[in-house]
Design a protein around this motif. Structure first.
Motif, mmCIF file in Angstrom:
data_model
loop_
_atom_site.group_PDB
_atom_site.id
_atom_site.type_symbol
_atom_site.label_atom_id
_atom_site.label_comp_id
_atom_site.label_asym_id
_atom_site.label_seq_id
_atom_site.Cartn_x
_atom_site.Cartn_y
_atom_site.Cartn_z
ATOM 1 N N GLY A 131 -8.239 -7.520 -1.995
ATOM 2 C CA GLY A 131 -8.811 -6.182 -1.845
ATOM 3 C C GLY A 131 -7.764 -5.096 -1.715
ATOM 4 O O GLY A 131 -7.462 -4.668 -0.604
ATOM 5 N N GLY A 132 -7.217 -4.657 -2.835
ATOM 6 C CA GLY A 132 -6.253 -3.560 -2.825
ATOM 7 C C GLY A 132 -4.896 -3.909 -2.261
ATOM 8 O O GLY A 132 -4.169 -3.010 -1.810
ATOM 9 N N TRP A 133 -4.512 -5.154 -2.266
ATOM 10 C CA TRP A 133 -3.215 -5.544 -1.720
ATOM 11 C C TRP A 133 -2.062 -5.185 -2.656
ATOM 12 O O TRP A 133 -0.951 -4.965 -2.195
ATOM 13 C CB TRP A 133 -3.192 -7.060 -1.444
ATOM 14 C CG TRP A 133 -3.955 -7.454 -0.211
ATOM 15 C CD1 TRP A 133 -4.820 -6.676 0.510
ATOM 16 C CD2 TRP A 133 -3.921 -8.720 0.441
ATOM 17 N NE1 TRP A 133 -5.328 -7.381 1.579
ATOM 18 C CE2 TRP A 133 -4.791 -8.654 1.558
ATOM 19 C CE3 TRP A 133 -3.249 -9.913 0.189
ATOM 20 C CZ2 TRP A 133 -4.991 -9.721 2.425
ATOM 21 C CZ3 TRP A 133 -3.456 -10.992 1.054
ATOM 22 C CH2 TRP A 133 -4.309 -10.899 2.157
ATOM 23 N N ARG A 134 -2.301 -5.167 -3.948
ATOM 24 C CA ARG A 134 -1.249 -4.854 -4.919
ATOM 25 C C ARG A 134 -1.375 -3.393 -5.358
ATOM 26 O O ARG A 134 -2.360 -3.001 -5.960
ATOM 27 C CB ARG A 134 -1.328 -5.769 -6.142
ATOM 28 C CG ARG A 134 -1.076 -7.237 -5.848
ATOM 29 C CD ARG A 134 -1.229 -8.067 -7.109
ATOM 30 N NE ARG A 134 -0.142 -7.814 -8.055
ATOM 31 C CZ ARG A 134 -0.315 -7.381 -9.296
ATOM 32 N NH1 ARG A 134 -1.532 -7.124 -9.755
ATOM 33 N NH2 ARG A 134 0.723 -7.182 -10.094
ATOM 34 N N ARG A 135 -0.371 -2.597 -5.046
ATOM 35 C CA ARG A 135 -0.306 -1.214 -5.522
ATOM 36 C C ARG A 135 0.518 -1.224 -6.805
ATOM 37 O O ARG A 135 1.758 -1.279 -6.768
ATOM 38 C CB ARG A 135 0.315 -0.304 -4.474
ATOM 39 C CG ARG A 135 0.352 1.184 -4.872
ATOM 40 C CD ARG A 135 0.962 2.025 -3.769
ATOM 41 N NE ARG A 135 1.042 3.433 -4.098
ATOM 42 C CZ ARG A 135 0.078 4.333 -3.886
ATOM 43 N NH1 ARG A 135 -1.056 3.941 -3.331
ATOM 44 N NH2 ARG A 135 0.237 5.593 -4.206
ATOM 45 N N VAL A 136 -0.147 -1.202 -7.940
ATOM 46 C CA VAL A 136 0.547 -1.269 -9.234
ATOM 47 C C VAL A 136 1.165 0.086 -9.522
ATOM 48 O O VAL A 136 0.465 1.108 -9.597
ATOM 49 C CB VAL A 136 -0.414 -1.682 -10.350
ATOM 50 C CG1 VAL A 136 0.317 -1.692 -11.695
ATOM 51 C CG2 VAL A 136 -1.015 -3.051 -10.065
ATOM 52 N N ILE A 137 2.476 0.098 -9.680
ATOM 53 C CA ILE A 137 3.215 1.334 -9.930
ATOM 54 C C ILE A 137 3.651 1.441 -11.383
ATOM 55 O O ILE A 137 3.622 2.514 -11.982
ATOM 56 C CB ILE A 137 4.431 1.409 -8.977
ATOM 57 C CG1 ILE A 137 3.924 1.489 -7.536
ATOM 58 C CG2 ILE A 137 5.309 2.626 -9.302
ATOM 59 C CD1 ILE A 137 5.005 1.417 -6.494
ATOM 60 N N VAL A 138 4.047 0.314 -11.948
ATOM 61 C CA VAL A 138 4.442 0.278 -13.352
ATOM 62 C C VAL A 138 3.474 -0.637 -14.079
ATOM 63 O O VAL A 138 3.476 -1.854 -13.849
ATOM 64 C CB VAL A 138 5.890 -0.230 -13.515
ATOM 65 C CG1 VAL A 138 6.303 -0.221 -14.982
ATOM 66 C CG2 VAL A 138 6.849 0.620 -12.675
ATOM 67 N N PRO A 139 2.626 -0.108 -14.952
ATOM 68 C CA PRO A 139 1.668 -0.962 -15.673
ATOM 69 C C PRO A 139 2.375 -1.842 -16.682
ATOM 70 O O PRO A 139 3.521 -1.591 -17.057
ATOM 71 C CB PRO A 139 0.745 0.047 -16.355
ATOM 72 C CG PRO A 139 1.568 1.279 -16.485
ATOM 73 C CD PRO A 139 2.477 1.310 -15.290
ATOM 74 N N PRO A 140 1.699 -2.891 -17.161
ATOM 75 C CA PRO A 140 2.328 -3.831 -18.091
ATOM 76 C C PRO A 140 2.937 -3.159 -19.322
ATOM 77 O O PRO A 140 4.046 -3.491 -19.728
ATOM 78 C CB PRO A 140 1.186 -4.769 -18.476
ATOM 79 C CG PRO A 140 0.229 -4.688 -17.343
ATOM 80 C CD PRO A 140 0.325 -3.288 -16.817
ATOM 81 N N ALA A 141 2.251 -2.191 -19.884
ATOM 82 C CA ALA A 141 2.721 -1.575 -21.130
ATOM 83 C C ALA A 141 3.985 -0.764 -20.923
ATOM 84 O O ALA A 141 4.744 -0.558 -21.875
ATOM 85 C CB ALA A 141 1.620 -0.678 -21.698
ATOM 86 N N ALA A 142 4.238 -0.334 -19.687
ATOM 87 C CA ALA A 142 5.410 0.526 -19.432
ATOM 88 C C ALA A 142 6.576 -0.246 -18.847
ATOM 89 O O ALA A 142 7.626 0.342 -18.574
ATOM 90 C CB ALA A 142 5.024 1.662 -18.481
#
Length: 356
Positions: free
Chosen positions: A344-355
């Protein structure tokens, strides 16, 4: 530009492979937080009378960014570290950094320096938020000026390259880490320097870490070094995974909190309780406690293989990493890298896979 560590064979160690940038904010009476800057990591210039150097108004945090299985880069539960950073500030009469400012600093730094993070799951980007009093004044009072910094370094294993190699520990009977009413439940710099003497004694005894007992009775197990401890019991009704309860003298670790949730998800009975060192020894001898491990941002999940104590030494289980320790570690790492469901919201994705 930050150098990409492309080879899994290259181990950065822990603590000195710094990245290129730092985020900085300043707080002063009347203005609050201002002068936000993102720039190159460089030495500081401080007045010799800086209050933080003399009266230890210094707090910090530790959290990590991980490269996911999809190539993205995320930070693990930074909101929990932001709240703990505020609690530490309150305890030391320092201004609280807003959660949004804390998270924004992390977003900026990781966005700039994520190229230093390879796909190797054993390597992470360790983030170190720091706040310290900067006013040049030796009056014994809280500072009127503070500075927040966020830096990072590329990190390998805290105990070396073998992730599940068991460590040996020495029970500290002479020194205490924290006292009731003190600062044991916050992350302030003053908690750590005094622990080095006991750590040195552990090394002289042939151990890698020290186990702290409570300061009042020198009886109850609290922490291992700067890490939380877990005990695995095999009972007639199933497997228990327990950790010492928070008494105000233990640091409420984010990894500790996460493992209690993950242990329950895996079907173990997870909980908190007070555990004496005598009970620890006795239950290992009875075969009831079969595994013990430490956990923390730096240590992840590290098995404890043996204990040295003035009242007698003992081995935990067969002295190696047990199946519950291995399973919990893998579940934690998989959750951090997006290979297991996010609770539940533990991972704050800063850089998406495509970038990435």
């Amino acid at each position: 530009m930050t150098t990409q560590l492309s080879s899994p064979a290259v181990s950065p160690g822990h603590g000195d492979a710094f990245t290129d940038h730092v985020v900085s904010l300043t707080w002063t009476e009347g203005e609050g937080w201002h002068d936000r800057r993102v720039g190159p990591l460089e030495p500081l210039s401080l007045h010799p009378a800086t209050i933080g150097l003399h009266y230890a108004q210094v707090i910090f945090e530790g959290l990590k960014a991980h490269r996911g299985v999809d190539g993205s880069v995320s930070v693990f539960r930074p909101d929990r570290n932001a709240l703990r950073f505020q609690r530490s500030a309150r305890r030391l009469a320092m201004p609280e950094l807003p959660v949004d400012a804390f998270l924004g600093a992390i977003d900026d730094l990781v966005s700039l320096d994520h190229t230093a993070l390879p796909a190797d799951p054993s390597i992470s980007l360790y983030l170190r938020p720091l706040m310290f009093a900067t006013e040049p004044n030796l009056m014994l009072r809280p500072s009127a000026e503070y500075r927040f910094l966020l830096m990072a370094f590329v990190a390998g294993g805290f105990f070396g390259d073998q992730a599940l190699a068991p460590v040996s520990v020495l029970v500290s009977r002479e020194h205490s880490r924290a006292v009731e009413g003190g600062t044991g439940d916050v992350k302030c710099a003053a908690n750590y320097g005094p622990s080095f003497v006991a750590q040195n004694l552990a090394r002289e005894a042939g151990c890698q870490q020290v186990v702290w007992l409570d300061a009042a009775e020198h009886r109850w197990v609290e922490e291992m070094g700067g890490m939380n401890l877990f005990f695995v019991r095999q009972t007639s009704t199933g497997t228990e995974v327990v950790t010492p309860e928070l008494t105000g003298t233990l640091l409420p670790g984010v990894t500790r909190e996460s493992l209690l949730v993950l242990a329950d998800r895996l079907g173990y009975r997870a909980g908190e309780e007070r555990i004496s060192v005598d009970r620890w020894r006795a239950e290992c001898a009875e075969g009831l406690i079969t595994e013990v491990f430490a956990c923390g941002t730096a240590a992840v999940v590290t098995p404890v293989g043996s204990v040295r104590d003035r009242d007698g030494d003992w081995v935990i289980g067969d002295g190696t990493a047990g199946p519950v320790t291995r399973r919990l570690r893998q579940e934690l790492v998989d959750t951090q890298r997006g290979a297991a469901p996010d609770p539940g919201g533990w991972r704050r994705v800063i850089v998406p896979p495509a970038a990435s």
